[in-house]
Design a protein around this motif. Sequence first.
Motif, mmCIF file in Angstrom:
data_model
loop_
_atom_site.group_PDB
_atom_site.id
_atom_site.type_symbol
_atom_site.label_atom_id
_atom_site.label_comp_id
_atom_site.label_asym_id
_atom_site.label_seq_id
_atom_site.Cartn_x
_atom_site.Cartn_y
_atom_site.Cartn_z
ATOM 1 N N SER A 134 0.861 -1.174 0.000
ATOM 2 C CA SER A 134 0.000 0.000 0.000
ATOM 3 C C SER A 134 0.900 1.226 0.000
ATOM 4 C CB SER A 134 -0.907 -0.017 1.229
ATOM 5 O OG SER A 134 -0.140 -0.173 2.403
ATOM 6 N N CYS A 135 0.526 2.227 -0.781
ATOM 7 C CA CYS A 135 1.375 3.405 -1.004
ATOM 8 C C CYS A 135 1.751 4.049 0.328
ATOM 9 C CB CYS A 135 0.656 4.400 -1.897
ATOM 10 S SG CYS A 135 1.620 5.892 -2.184
ATOM 11 N N ILE A 136 3.072 4.180 0.547
ATOM 12 C CA ILE A 136 3.536 4.737 1.817
ATOM 13 C C ILE A 136 3.410 6.255 1.844
ATOM 14 C CG2 ILE A 136 5.102 2.843 2.407
ATOM 15 C CD1 ILE A 136 7.369 4.397 1.147
ATOM 16 N N PHE A 137 3.089 6.838 0.713
ATOM 17 C CA PHE A 137 2.975 8.301 0.659
ATOM 18 C C PHE A 137 1.555 8.770 0.947
ATOM 19 C CE2 PHE A 137 6.543 7.024 -1.943
ATOM 20 C CZ PHE A 137 7.546 7.810 -1.402
ATOM 21 N N CYS A 138 0.569 8.019 0.442
ATOM 22 C CA CYS A 138 -0.811 8.462 0.632
ATOM 23 C C CYS A 138 -1.553 7.483 1.537
ATOM 24 C CB CYS A 138 -1.525 8.588 -0.718
ATOM 25 S SG CYS A 138 -1.680 7.029 -1.591
ATOM 26 N N GLY A 139 -0.824 6.549 2.138
ATOM 27 C CA GLY A 139 -1.462 5.575 3.016
ATOM 28 C C GLY A 139 -2.411 4.653 2.277
ATOM 29 N N PRO A 152 -4.525 13.673 -6.966
ATOM 30 C CA PRO A 152 -4.098 12.279 -7.086
ATOM 31 C C PRO A 152 -2.656 12.104 -6.593
ATOM 32 C CG PRO A 152 -4.224 13.315 -9.251
ATOM 33 C CD PRO A 152 -4.781 14.310 -8.269
ATOM 34 N N CYS A 153 -2.384 10.997 -5.934
ATOM 35 C CA CYS A 153 -1.032 10.733 -5.419
ATOM 36 C C CYS A 153 -0.130 10.375 -6.596
ATOM 37 C CB CYS A 153 -1.070 9.603 -4.403
ATOM 38 S SG CYS A 153 0.562 9.078 -3.852
ATOM 39 N N ARG A 154 0.976 11.112 -6.739
ATOM 40 C CA ARG A 154 1.860 10.866 -7.875
ATOM 41 C C ARG A 154 2.679 9.599 -7.681
ATOM 42 N NH1 ARG A 154 5.869 14.887 -9.113
ATOM 43 N NH2 ARG A 154 5.946 15.117 -6.876
ATOM 44 N N ASN A 155 2.986 9.288 -6.444
ATOM 45 C CA ASN A 155 3.872 8.165 -6.188
ATOM 46 C C ASN A 155 3.258 6.822 -6.586
ATOM 47 O OD1 ASN A 155 4.455 10.379 -3.972
ATOM 48 N ND2 ASN A 155 6.349 9.322 -4.488
ATOM 49 N N CYS A 156 1.942 6.713 -6.440
ATOM 50 C CA CYS A 156 1.307 5.437 -6.790
ATOM 51 C C CYS A 156 0.381 5.616 -7.979
ATOM 52 C CB CYS A 156 0.545 4.891 -5.593
ATOM 53 S SG CYS A 156 -0.788 5.977 -5.037
ATOM 54 N N LYS A 157 0.520 6.715 -8.702
ATOM 55 C CA LYS A 157 -0.359 7.036 -9.824
ATOM 56 C C LYS A 157 -1.818 6.862 -9.415
ATOM 57 C CE LYS A 157 2.999 5.659 -13.317
ATOM 58 N NZ LYS A 157 3.442 4.373 -13.843
HETATM 59 ZN ZN LIG Z 1 -0.006 7.017 -3.160
#
Ligand SMILES: [Zn+2]
Lengths: 371, 681
Positions: free
Chosen positions: A287-292, A301-306
């Motif tokens: 699970s994306c560590i940037f947006c939880g 939208p979270c760029r790290n996990c598109k």
């Molecule tokens: Zn994310």
Amino acid sequence: MPYTVPKLTNFSAAALDSAVRELLSALEQESAMVASENDWKIYRDRWMARKNGVLTQLNDLWLKAAPGPSKKEVGQRVNELKGKVEHTVEATLARIQSGASSGKLAAERLDITLPGIRRPLGAEHPVIKTMNEIVSVFRNLGYSVEEGPEIETDYYNFEALNFPPNHPARDTQDTLFIVGQESKVLRDRLLLRTHTSPVQIRTMEKMKPPVRVVCPGKVHRNDAPDATHSPIFHQVEGLAVDTDITFCDLKGTLDHAMKALFGSSVKTRFYPSFFPFTEPSADVQISCIFCGGKGTRDGGPCRNCKASGWIELLGCGMVDPNVYGFVDYDPAKVSGFAFGMGVERIAILKYGVDDIQLFFNGDVRFLEQFG
Amino acid sequence: MKLSPAWLRDFVDLPIDYRRLADELTLAGVAVEGISGEGESTAYEMEITTNRPDAMNHYGVAREASALYDLPLKAIEPKLPAAQGKSDVTIDIQEPELCPRFTAREIRNATIKPSPSNIASRLQLLDQRPISNAVDATNYVLWESGKPTHVFDLDLLEGRRLVIRKAREGETLKTLDGVERKLTPEDLVVADAVKAVGLAGVMGGFDTMITEKTRNILIESAWWDPVTVRHMSKRHGLHTDASHRFERGADFESTVLSTNRVAELILTSGGGTLVGDVIDVVARKLDLAPVELDLREVYRILGEKLSTLEINRILTRLGFTLTAGSEDRYLVQIPSWRLDVEREIDIIEEIARLHGYDKFANTLPAYSGEVVEVADAQKDARLRSSLLALGYSETISLTFISKDDAKRFSTAAELDLENPISDEASVMRTSMVPGMLNMLAYNLNRGTDNVRLFEAGKVFEASGEKSVELKRIAMGATGNVNAEVVHGLAPGAAARPLSFFDLKGDVEQLLAPFAHWTFYFDSQTADYYHPGRSARAVMDGAMVAQFGQIHPEVAAARKLKQDVFVAEIYLDRLYQHDLEAVRYEPLPRFPAVERDFSFIFDDAVAFDKIRQAVDDLEIEELRSFAPVEIFRGDKVGAGKYSILMRAKLQSRERTLRDDEVAQWSAQITKALETLGGVQRA
Ligand SMILES: [Zn+2]
């Protein structure tokens, strides 16, 4: 207002306490003012002179004045004070003789806001630091560490990992080859290992089950360097083979490892993939560590996990029975799993690095950030 | 590769929206990497793994969805008019091993024109350029069911026959992309009576292609040997949608269906008549052996018991046929489109992925084995932590160097790369020095003047037919020591230029923990070092390190704008030595006595000689004998130096007497004078 010994009329314990406190405080204060030997002589005489010194006055004004029932207690207190006065007077002399006078100390004052003298420490390389962290997670699970050569033969890099000659899966490896290998049979030809998986084979060749190893190391691909590609990078490979290792064990192990690396709130997701040396094969997302895992961050939208809430991190699977054939393990008796992860990818995620080349040019401005 | 989810609905009635479908297909192993467009024009960007050519088309993905949601899959059933007459086209397979099946069908009097909009728009959604109704029909079938087919202008085929044969030496073929290709007998071709008209499974020929003038068409659908197609595709640098599928294995049983489907599409849009039956030549049958499946094995590998009902359902929807055998055993017939499924484990994977990987529990295995350390792990860790503490930052540089650098910095036989990334990176590094110098230069060129770096890695040497990998550490340093210190902040606080002795001290610290009998430094270093400012460390007769200032000419050639220092530590040799075992030594109980000796020596007398002379006195109570101060200058005279040395004498048993100390001092003084030293007043 200099201290004078008061005449006591009240000889209760509380009154005596208060009088003693006052005297001692005066003793210390006056001691602190002593800056020279002359000062000290005056100080000494004031407190200790037989004629009219403070101690003498105590005898007259406190002890002699004390009524019969209080005499013993007052006597004890005066004796204690005598000891303290003598000690303080001596200590005061020692202090001024050592040169630590308040005036001198004042003159020695430093601007402590200036920067300290630092001995520079070297910085750990973020990739090696990350690799060591990954390895240590698995060491704590009872995995040994194995290493292998960076120049491999076709046999270890491909054939024994169930990449048959002419298999399209070889195309995906972008292999760098050593010159002058044409005269050798294919399996002996030298190439730069494209993954750390050959160490699996080398380990199983020399060890019978149970086996639990992690293999950290450098790998090579024929990729021209740019912000997202590098001809060198690092992987950590893992292998566990025993009599009853299952797909559930693979999932549990990697779920645990990801939580150890990225925090206990991280979730994992497994979905089918293809690697010639594992079956079933899986890719693992966390699970994306940037947006939880929400897919959105800061209202967008979270760029790290598109915006998917998931980040793909590693490949794994149950060791393909064909592989056991190459190392003389009996696939009917043992089972196991293997996994591999790219260290740069994890370091990039952890530290938010935007250009993989920064890892390999030795730029001190970059490296020092990890010190 | 793009697919259209709306197209999937031709074959399966999907009850869910496209986003959820994408997610669930991905979790079942048919990866949807991205989604674009909306509604009917939604397109999926697919990432199908190389083992699954059957899922590189709509029907195949629809089949996956039917298994995933347990929904019926609608068959593709071409509706063809009755054929007229007989076709006189003949097929001659001369290479049955490489072309076990070749199917063809003849259409006459068709009109070549643009495709109808429903066909054209579907192709366009997949980024396929519509060409003409006949060509588009083959492309449509490729994306519909995954079978590559081809259409010829029948009137341009000589002899009304197709021959599947090896190309002849010197034969040429102009392929559809307009390129004239030289063929060899390694190539497999489709030929007419005279000439090659197609590169088998890769691309058709230019001269027999469909044009506006075409009236009569021959449809081809064959099965080609994957390895042969792969070789041809590589040799000719021609990677096509067809070769991509054939080299991964096409569906042997789909040649007739795909031929008929192409025919149906052409007849629908271009009219014309079907001539004769389908011509289906099977030179060799390709049977997929049934596989035995034992449910206990499914449990052993996956770790969870799935219901027999579910296993049956999954496999049947995917096209497998199960026949129950004894106990928990089944005989599983493999569908012709699944060349990747050959073994029990392949079937277990099918079950696992459609059950859903995430439905399996997370467990940790029990373990009885022992944990083994890597042989040199402790030594590696010791050196690394010392280097970091000494202020060297850890680096990783490229493993490749240029041929020139390999020659300049090593005498070892090198390993060259067959397909290097560039000339500067064409040789496996035989030395860590060029990489280190590059990193130092990189920093100096960016205004970072004070740099200390190290890299632990391997160098590579050729040894006969084999490669040898040797572990090394390279250190690089340039600029000032205490560069950040505020000048005058404390007594003596100031930056000063890094010197040879700074590097030597660091090397000494690093080597100190390694046990040895003898250890010395001499000046026999490689020629890329400054001859007067470099040294090598020799431990028990073997060089374990060399270091010093880089030769000014080497530095100039690399445009290094200030003095740089480099050290190389030969770990393969150093690690022959154990780390010194730590043993407590009782602290001395009697006082030490120090005596100073101030002498002037000729420059020719190295300190090592002085120390040796004093060591040779074998004074047991001499704890240390170390230089304290060195001075050169006018007062001392040219070619000479003044040195202050301090001896520390101490006994473990007793307090030393003055007369003993005086006697030892006299011995030392005499030894120093014997070396030519002149005692200073
Ligand atoms: Zn994310």
